[in-house]
Design a protein around this motif. Structure first.
Motif, mmCIF file in Angstrom:
data_model
loop_
_atom_site.group_PDB
_atom_site.id
_atom_site.type_symbol
_atom_site.label_atom_id
_atom_site.label_comp_id
_atom_site.label_asym_id
_atom_site.label_seq_id
_atom_site.Cartn_x
_atom_site.Cartn_y
_atom_site.Cartn_z
ATOM 1 N N LEU A 123 0.823 -1.200 0.000
ATOM 2 C CA LEU A 123 0.000 0.000 0.000
ATOM 3 C C LEU A 123 0.862 1.255 0.000
ATOM 4 N N LYS A 124 1.992 1.203 0.709
ATOM 5 C CA LYS A 124 2.927 2.334 0.699
ATOM 6 C C LYS A 124 3.488 2.516 -0.705
ATOM 7 N N MET A 125 3.757 1.380 -1.369
ATOM 8 C CA MET A 125 4.282 1.439 -2.723
ATOM 9 C C MET A 125 3.277 2.111 -3.659
ATOM 10 N N LEU A 126 1.992 1.785 -3.484
ATOM 11 C CA LEU A 126 0.969 2.409 -4.320
ATOM 12 C C LEU A 126 0.953 3.923 -4.137
ATOM 13 N N ASP A 127 1.094 4.361 -2.884
ATOM 14 C CA ASP A 127 1.138 5.799 -2.619
ATOM 15 C C ASP A 127 2.358 6.423 -3.288
ATOM 16 N N SER A 128 3.476 5.688 -3.246
ATOM 17 C CA SER A 128 4.707 6.190 -3.852
ATOM 18 C C SER A 128 4.573 6.271 -5.368
ATOM 19 N N VAL A 129 3.925 5.261 -5.949
ATOM 20 C CA VAL A 129 3.680 5.267 -7.391
ATOM 21 C C VAL A 129 2.888 6.503 -7.790
ATOM 22 N N GLN A 130 1.788 6.724 -7.080
ATOM 23 C CA GLN A 130 0.918 7.838 -7.399
ATOM 24 C C GLN A 130 1.644 9.175 -7.266
ATOM 25 N N ALA A 131 2.522 9.271 -6.262
ATOM 26 C CA ALA A 131 3.241 10.517 -6.020
ATOM 27 C C ALA A 131 4.277 10.809 -7.106
ATOM 28 N N HIS A 132 4.862 9.758 -7.690
ATOM 29 C CA HIS A 132 5.943 9.957 -8.656
ATOM 30 C C HIS A 132 5.471 10.027 -10.105
ATOM 31 N N PHE A 133 4.332 9.441 -10.404
ATOM 32 C CA PHE A 133 3.856 9.504 -11.772
ATOM 33 C C PHE A 133 3.537 10.946 -12.180
ATOM 34 N N LYS A 134 3.869 11.269 -13.422
ATOM 35 C CA LYS A 134 3.634 12.612 -13.941
ATOM 36 C C LYS A 134 2.493 12.561 -14.960
ATOM 37 N N TYR A 135 1.293 12.790 -14.484
ATOM 38 C CA TYR A 135 0.122 12.768 -15.357
ATOM 39 C C TYR A 135 0.087 14.045 -16.189
ATOM 40 N N GLN A 136 0.101 13.876 -17.516
ATOM 41 C CA GLN A 136 0.130 15.018 -18.422
ATOM 42 C C GLN A 136 -1.284 15.359 -18.904
ATOM 43 N N THR A 137 -1.469 16.616 -19.256
ATOM 44 C CA THR A 137 -2.750 17.090 -19.773
ATOM 45 C C THR A 137 -2.506 17.978 -20.992
ATOM 46 N N GLY A 138 -3.590 18.392 -21.635
ATOM 47 C CA GLY A 138 -3.459 19.329 -22.756
ATOM 48 C C GLY A 138 -3.151 18.649 -24.065
ATOM 49 N N SER A 139 -2.364 19.323 -24.918
ATOM 50 C CA SER A 139 -2.012 18.827 -26.237
ATOM 51 C C SER A 139 -0.605 18.229 -26.210
ATOM 52 N N LEU A 140 -0.467 16.991 -26.668
ATOM 53 C CA LEU A 140 0.811 16.283 -26.594
ATOM 54 C C LEU A 140 1.180 15.704 -27.952
ATOM 55 N N LYS A 141 2.476 15.695 -28.250
ATOM 56 C CA LYS A 141 2.964 15.036 -29.454
ATOM 57 C C LYS A 141 3.244 13.572 -29.122
ATOM 58 N N LEU A 142 2.807 12.674 -30.000
ATOM 59 C CA LEU A 142 3.027 11.253 -29.808
ATOM 60 C C LEU A 142 4.135 10.770 -30.735
ATOM 61 N N ASN A 143 5.102 10.035 -30.162
ATOM 62 C CA ASN A 143 6.228 9.546 -30.971
ATOM 63 C C ASN A 143 6.842 10.669 -31.796
ATOM 64 N N SER A 144 7.286 11.691 -31.094
ATOM 65 C CA SER A 144 7.846 12.895 -31.728
ATOM 66 C C SER A 144 6.761 13.613 -32.522
ATOM 67 N N ASP A 145 6.827 13.523 -33.856
ATOM 68 C CA ASP A 145 5.866 14.255 -34.678
ATOM 69 C C ASP A 145 4.889 13.341 -35.408
ATOM 70 N N LEU A 146 4.766 12.094 -34.981
ATOM 71 C CA LEU A 146 3.881 11.150 -35.650
ATOM 72 C C LEU A 146 2.416 11.587 -35.591
#
Length: 293
Positions: free
Chosen positions: A30-53
């Protein structure tokens, strides 16, 4: 062996949680799950996939995990076979460690060449389904050999639909994993491009079909190929053509990637206590040490 271990762990954990009597191993998880959630960087908005694909314009409230983080979630947290993904997309209010998990979207890219859509209007989807069920039975032999449960293709949850204008195809299958009474929803989206196609695979329990149907237009409209990779830019003189059309794209390998979130979504948290150690290695590789060159 893998399935038995998971089942025993599930039962043990549920009993312990009910008695409010967690073992040190479960507390560590359970501590690991909290650590996972804290370290993941959830992105939002407009994103490029595979560089310019391609470009992913995340709908309001939706978030995205990149390739490395997404692969950790799929393989270490959720117990799936390796899959070369671009990333994972989550709907509003859902995360990789969410108590209210509904569904997630696995994004990949397949470069098999230009997929002709000339057969799109001629396909009998009932006949295609029967063919797919037969193929699924054959593919289960490899799944069992590799330690994964067999999967029964129940039928269409949503019949295939091809948007000839935007070159986007989507359909949904209802699957049943051996040993689970909970049926799985496998909602498939394909965005056709000049050299291949993007896969947006929506996975959740079958009772999430209504929720996914409400969101599917957002998901369909969220991604498009960048200039130079679009379907209309296909050049028959220099570009390769895929060995299959729309029918083959739908039939495909029915279960080969249906390790797909091969988890019991109701109990996903207790799939792998071994993920505690895996996360330590993952965190070191992903985030490193700030002072290292």
């Amino acid at each position: 062996m893998r399935k038995i271990t998971t089942l025993l762990l599930m039962i043990c954990t549920i009993v312990c949680l009910a008695n409010d009597d967690l073992t040190s191993e479960e507390l560590e998880y359970l501590k690991m799950l909290d650590s996972v959630q804290a370290h993941f960087k959830y992105q939002t908005g407009s994103l490029k996939l595979n560089s310019d694909l391609a470009v992913l314009n995340l709908p309001e409230g939706f978030t995205f995990l990149n390739k490395k983080e997404g692969e950790f979630v799929l393989e270490k947290l959720w117990g799936n076979p390796h899959s070369d993904i671009i990333g994972l997309m989550f709907p509003n209010g859902v995360s990789a460690t969410s108590d209210t998990f509904s569904y997630a979207v696995e994004i990949t890219y397949t470069e098999d060449g230009f997929v002709s859509d000339e057969d799109a209007k001629e396909i009998d989807y009932d006949d295609l389904l029967e063919q797919m069920k037969s193929d699924a039975d054959l593919e289960n032999k490899d799944r069992l050999k590799n330690g994964y449960p067999s999967i029964e293709l129940i039928g269409w949850a949503t019949s295939p639909y091809y948007d000839d204008v935007h070159k986007k195809l989507h359909w949904a299958k209802e699957l049943k994993f051996d040993g689970s009474d909970i049926h799985t929803l496998n909602y498939n989206v394909r965005v056709l491009g000049r050299k291949g196609y993007l896969n947006l695979n929506v996975i959740g329990d079958i009772d999430q079909l209504e929720t996914v149907n409400k969101d599917i237009s957002k998901i369909l409209n969220s991604v498009h190929f960048s200039k130079g990779y679009t379907y209309k830019e296909f050049n028959p003189d220099i570009d390769e053509v895929a060995a299959y059309g729309i029918g083959g794209l739908i039939a495909g390998k029915i279960l080969a990637k249906a390790g797909l979130f091969a988890l019991l979504l109701k109990f996903w948290k207790i799939i792998a206590v071994g993920a505690v150690g895996a996360f330590g290695v993952f965190k070191k590789k992903l985030f490193g040490h700030k002072n290292e060159d």
